[in-house]
Design a protein around this motif. Structure first.
Motif, PDB file in Angstrom:
ATOM      1  N   ILE A  53       0.861  -1.186   0.000  1.00 53.88           N
ATOM      2  CA  ILE A  53       0.000   0.000   0.000  1.00 53.88           C
ATOM      3  C   ILE A  53       0.891   1.228   0.000  1.00 53.88           C
ATOM      4  O   ILE A  53       1.894   1.269   0.716  1.00 53.88           O
ATOM      5  CB  ILE A  53      -0.951  -0.018   1.222  1.00 53.88           C
ATOM      6  N   LYS A  54       0.557   2.180  -0.816  1.00 54.24           N
ATOM      7  CA  LYS A  54       1.358   3.405  -0.848  1.00 54.24           C
ATOM      8  C   LYS A  54       0.431   4.599  -1.050  1.00 54.24           C
ATOM      9  O   LYS A  54      -0.652   4.468  -1.633  1.00 54.24           O
ATOM     10  CB  LYS A  54       2.401   3.334  -1.958  1.00 54.24           C
ATOM     11  N   PRO A  55       0.850   5.755  -0.553  1.00 59.84           N
ATOM     12  CA  PRO A  55      -0.015   6.931  -0.670  1.00 59.84           C
ATOM     13  C   PRO A  55      -0.150   7.393  -2.112  1.00 59.84           C
ATOM     14  O   PRO A  55       0.760   7.241  -2.923  1.00 59.84           O
ATOM     15  CB  PRO A  55       0.707   7.978   0.180  1.00 59.84           C
ATOM     16  N   GLY A  57      -1.265  10.917  -3.525  1.00 58.37           N
ATOM     17  CA  GLY A  57      -1.732  12.234  -3.137  1.00 58.37           C
ATOM     18  C   GLY A  57      -1.954  12.258  -1.636  1.00 58.37           C
ATOM     19  O   GLY A  57      -1.553  11.336  -0.918  1.00 58.37           O
ATOM     20  N   LEU A  58      -2.577  13.316  -1.177  1.00 54.43           N
ATOM     21  CA  LEU A  58      -2.774  13.451   0.259  1.00 54.43           C
ATOM     22  C   LEU A  58      -3.982  12.673   0.752  1.00 54.43           C
ATOM     23  O   LEU A  58      -4.009  12.179   1.863  1.00 54.43           O
ATOM     24  CB  LEU A  58      -2.942  14.934   0.598  1.00 54.43           C
ATOM     25  N   LEU A  59      -4.999  12.541  -0.093  1.00 55.19           N
ATOM     26  CA  LEU A  59      -6.253  11.940   0.347  1.00 55.19           C
ATOM     27  C   LEU A  59      -6.511  10.595  -0.311  1.00 55.19           C
ATOM     28  O   LEU A  59      -7.635  10.113  -0.308  1.00 55.19           O
ATOM     29  CB  LEU A  59      -7.423  12.890   0.048  1.00 55.19           C
ATOM     30  N   GLY A  60      -5.483  10.002  -0.861  1.00 57.98           N
ATOM     31  CA  GLY A  60      -5.713   8.735  -1.537  1.00 57.98           C
ATOM     32  C   GLY A  60      -4.608   7.728  -1.265  1.00 57.98           C
ATOM     33  O   GLY A  60      -3.597   8.027  -0.653  1.00 57.98           O
ATOM     34  N   TYR A  61      -4.835   6.532  -1.709  1.00 55.97           N
ATOM     35  CA  TYR A  61      -3.822   5.494  -1.594  1.00 55.97           C
ATOM     36  C   TYR A  61      -4.045   4.451  -2.676  1.00 55.97           C
ATOM     37  O   TYR A  61      -5.090   4.453  -3.354  1.00 55.97           O
ATOM     38  CB  TYR A  61      -3.843   4.850  -0.210  1.00 55.97           C
ATOM     39  N   LYS A  63      -3.411   0.232  -3.503  1.00 60.89           N
ATOM     40  CA  LYS A  63      -3.051  -1.101  -3.021  1.00 60.89           C
ATOM     41  C   LYS A  63      -2.787  -2.003  -4.212  1.00 60.89           C
ATOM     42  O   LYS A  63      -3.560  -2.018  -5.170  1.00 60.89           O
ATOM     43  CB  LYS A  63      -4.213  -1.706  -2.216  1.00 60.89           C
TER      44      LYS A  63
ATOM     45  N   LEU B   7      -9.254  17.861  -5.331  1.00 59.47           N
ATOM     46  CA  LEU B   7      -8.215  17.433  -4.428  1.00 59.47           C
ATOM     47  C   LEU B   7      -7.251  18.564  -4.154  1.00 59.47           C
ATOM     48  O   LEU B   7      -6.876  18.823  -3.020  1.00 59.47           O
ATOM     49  CB  LEU B   7      -7.475  16.237  -5.039  1.00 59.47           C
ATOM     50  N   LEU B  11      -6.226  20.242  -0.696  1.00 63.49           N
ATOM     51  CA  LEU B  11      -4.861  20.285  -0.182  1.00 63.49           C
ATOM     52  C   LEU B  11      -4.552  21.631   0.454  1.00 63.49           C
ATOM     53  O   LEU B  11      -3.794  21.721   1.412  1.00 63.49           O
ATOM     54  CB  LEU B  11      -3.881  20.011  -1.326  1.00 63.49           C
ATOM     55  N   MET B 128     -14.798  12.483   5.005  1.00 61.88           N
ATOM     56  CA  MET B 128     -13.415  12.147   5.342  1.00 61.88           C
ATOM     57  C   MET B 128     -12.996  12.934   6.578  1.00 61.88           C
ATOM     58  O   MET B 128     -13.347  14.102   6.732  1.00 61.88           O
ATOM     59  CB  MET B 128     -12.467  12.471   4.179  1.00 61.88           C
ATOM     60  N   GLN B 143     -11.377   6.896   5.701  1.00 64.04           N
ATOM     61  CA  GLN B 143     -11.790   6.837   4.302  1.00 64.04           C
ATOM     62  C   GLN B 143     -13.160   6.178   4.210  1.00 64.04           C
ATOM     63  O   GLN B 143     -13.266   4.955   4.336  1.00 64.04           O
ATOM     64  CB  GLN B 143     -10.777   6.011   3.482  1.00 64.04           C
ATOM     65  N   LEU B 150      -6.673   5.039   7.652  1.00 68.97           N
ATOM     66  CA  LEU B 150      -5.345   4.899   7.094  1.00 68.97           C
ATOM     67  C   LEU B 150      -4.373   5.744   7.913  1.00 68.97           C
ATOM     68  O   LEU B 150      -4.621   6.914   8.167  1.00 68.97           O
ATOM     69  CB  LEU B 150      -5.362   5.386   5.641  1.00 68.97           C
ATOM     70  N   ARG B 152      -0.563   7.307   8.291  1.00 69.20           N
ATOM     71  CA  ARG B 152       0.677   7.610   7.581  1.00 69.20           C
ATOM     72  C   ARG B 152       1.474   8.638   8.363  1.00 69.20           C
ATOM     73  O   ARG B 152       0.938   9.287   9.263  1.00 69.20           O
ATOM     74  CB  ARG B 152       0.390   8.117   6.167  1.00 69.20           C
ATOM     75  N   GLU B 160       3.350  16.082   0.964  1.00 70.10           N
ATOM     76  CA  GLU B 160       2.374  15.943  -0.115  1.00 70.10           C
ATOM     77  C   GLU B 160       1.614  17.252  -0.305  1.00 70.10           C
ATOM     78  O   GLU B 160       1.426  17.723  -1.418  1.00 70.10           O
ATOM     79  CB  GLU B 160       1.384  14.820   0.199  1.00 70.10           C
ATOM     80  N   MET B 264       0.326   2.653   6.500  1.00 71.83           N
ATOM     81  CA  MET B 264       0.959   2.765   5.191  1.00 71.83           C
ATOM     82  C   MET B 264       2.472   2.596   5.324  1.00 71.83           C
ATOM     83  O   MET B 264       3.053   3.051   6.287  1.00 71.83           O
ATOM     84  CB  MET B 264       0.645   4.137   4.600  1.00 71.83           C
TER      85      MET B 264
END
Lengths: 234, 264
Positions: A53-55, A57-61, A63, B7, B11, B128, B143, B150, B152, B160, B264
């Motif tokens: 799993i990796k990010p 953007g800031l609000l997403g990821y 898998k 998005l 941000l 969110m 989410q 999640l 991180r 980011e 993550m």
């Protein structure tokens, strides 16, 4: 299609799935031993899965993973196997996923339920859109049999979903088989329930993960068969 | 993709979170010297003017600058006195074809070193919830689409946000986001209604940006910030329902829906 060619196709797909797996998949992060009883009698096997799993953007990821299992029935039955590779992308309240799979059991409902079928390859895709506590989505599944008959099956599954003490999903199944379905997932995914009513009748599956022990219990019931399994994760 | 524009707007507000949080955590730092823009008082042509005219002009300039300095100091005093804070934020980002608006509620606490954002709009992010924990240096994001939380690193999330805004990754430049004393400030407008004076400040921000900040003297907390770059409006941030020092608990800030946690 010749039998040897069918097997070659399935093996090639399995090999491909392993090749596209991320480099860090050299050691599987989750292994389990499924042990169950169903239409083929007692069965035991090995399940493996790897997911990164990796990010995004800031609000997403994102898998990416592979998984599968191989089981052998007590008698002279052919070994049952199912392997898949998948990618899921979540951006805010929007999610996409794609899964490629192959094997000679049906696509598992709620983790692992052994139901033999003709050797096949297929793809499953899903689009989800939430609006906070409720949302909708569309899933699609296509499956090609690699037997002489070469059957093709597909399903399109529109659904609505909402969250209340877990995730509730109500769906329609349109395509080769037509029906309706309902599923529930407890917030921590310890309990999962799936009920569908399709052409051939009612089917129910339930999965229970024991938080104190590395065990998962499952049960499935259709008009024709009942099956139970216990899975030990290590 | 349709979502990407939303998005990017989202941000901006996350940056605001980081910035505001950094301001409050760094409130004990020594105040930076006030830099008030004062136009040159004399030039070669003005030398021909009478001494009285020069004097009046100079005094006029100085009086505006002093007032601006007083406003800036008042804002700074309010911000530095905040222990915890709750407010609603609406950010409108100007796009080529249409504007994008993001609405959220922000809560933060200096004592608990926690900040919380609940997204209200648009629908692409509604529901969110983000909780930034400076003690654990992590961000927890609920989410709704997958019903998971999640986790991180806070550093990753900050980078980011900053990278998305092309503002660099040096958090120190934002350590005093609402402290305008480090910039050239002018009062452009002053209006009074029912005993409350509303100031419009022009702030020469870094990156060739100009901020227009509206603040009322009943709270001295900015209620609208508009960002211009090369005379083009980039976006507007409106702050409302501001409650300073409401006594937020850890539960108020860190509570998330019951869901599976993935790291993550």
């Amino acid at each position: 299609m010749d039998p040897w060619l069918r097997r070659l196709v399935v093996l090639s797909l399995i090999g491909f799935l392993f090749l596209v797996a991320p480099a860090q998949a050299s050691a599987f992060e989750a292994e389990d031993l499924p042990f169950g009883f169903g239409p083929h009698g007692w069965q035991a096997g090995l399940g493996l899965s790897q997911e990164s799993i990796k990010p995004k953007g800031l609000l997403g990821y994102e898998k990416t993973g592979i998984g599968g299992y191989l089981t052998q029935a007590g008698g002279d039955e052919e070994a049952l196997s199912w392997f898949s590779g998948h990618k899921q992308v979540i951006m805010g309240n929007i999610g996409y996923s794609l899964e490629l799979f192959g094997g000679n059991t049906e696509r598992p409902i709620l983790s692992t339920f052994f139901s033999s079928s003709d050797p096949h390859v297929g793809a499953y895709g899903e689009f989800s859109r939430m609006y906070g506590a409720y949302g909708h989505g569309l899933a699609g599944e296509a499956q090609f049999s690699v037997t002489d008959a070469g059957a093709f099956e597909y399903r399109i599954i529109p659904y609505v979903q909402f969250q209340r003490q877990g995730v509730w999903r109500f769906s329609l199944s349109l395509g080769t088989s037509v029906g309706i379905g309902m599923s529930y997932q407890e917030p921590h995914e310890k309990v999962k329930l799936d009920i569908t009513f399709v052409n051939e009748g009612l089917s129910m599956h339930i999965l229970l993960s024991l938080s104190e022990h590395p065990l998962t219990l499952g049960a499935g019931l259709t008009q024709e068969r009942a099956q139970l399994f216990i899975r030990y994760s290590f | 993709m349709k979502y990407s524009s939303k998005l990017s707007a989202a941000l901006i507000l996350v940056v605001f979170l980081v910035l505001s949080f950094s301001v409050l955590v760094g409130a004990e730092d020594l105040p930076k010297p006030v830099q008030i823009k004062v136009n040159p008082l004399l030039d070669s042509e003005q030398e021909t003017e009478t001494f009285d005219e020069k004097y009046k002009q100079a005094m006029s300039e100085i009086s505006i600058s002093e007032e601006a300095a007083a406003v800036v100091d008042s804002i700074k005093a309010v911000v530095e006195g905040i222990e915890d804070l709750s407010l609603d934020i609406s950010i409108t980002e100007m796009r080529e074809r249409r504007n994008e608006e993001v609405c959220l509620q922000l809560k933060l606490s200096v004592e608990h070193r926690l900040a919380r954002i609940e997204f209200k709009a648009p629908s692409a992010v509604r529901g969110m919830i983000m909780v930034a924990d400076q003690e654990k240096m992590e961000v927890r994001t609920f989410q709704p689409v997958t019903n998971i939380i999640l986790v991180r690193g806070l550093d990753d999330a900050s980078k980011e946000a900053l990278a998305s805004l092309s503002l660099g990754q040096d958090l120190t430049q934002f350590s005093s986001y609402l402290d305008f004393s480090q910039y050239n400030v002018e009062i452009l407008e002053k209006s009074e209604l029912e005993g409350v004076t509303d100031f419009l400040l022009e702030v020469d921000a870094p990156g060739e940006e100009v901020w227009y900040v509206r603040v009322k003297d009943d709270s001295w907390f900015p209620h609208e910030i508009s960002v211009y770059k090369e005379d083009v409006l980039q976006g507007t941030m409106s702050l409302s329902n501001v409650v300073t020092n409401p006594g937020l608990s850890v539960e108020d800030l860190a509570n998330l829906p019951d869901a599976k946690v993935e790291r993550m």
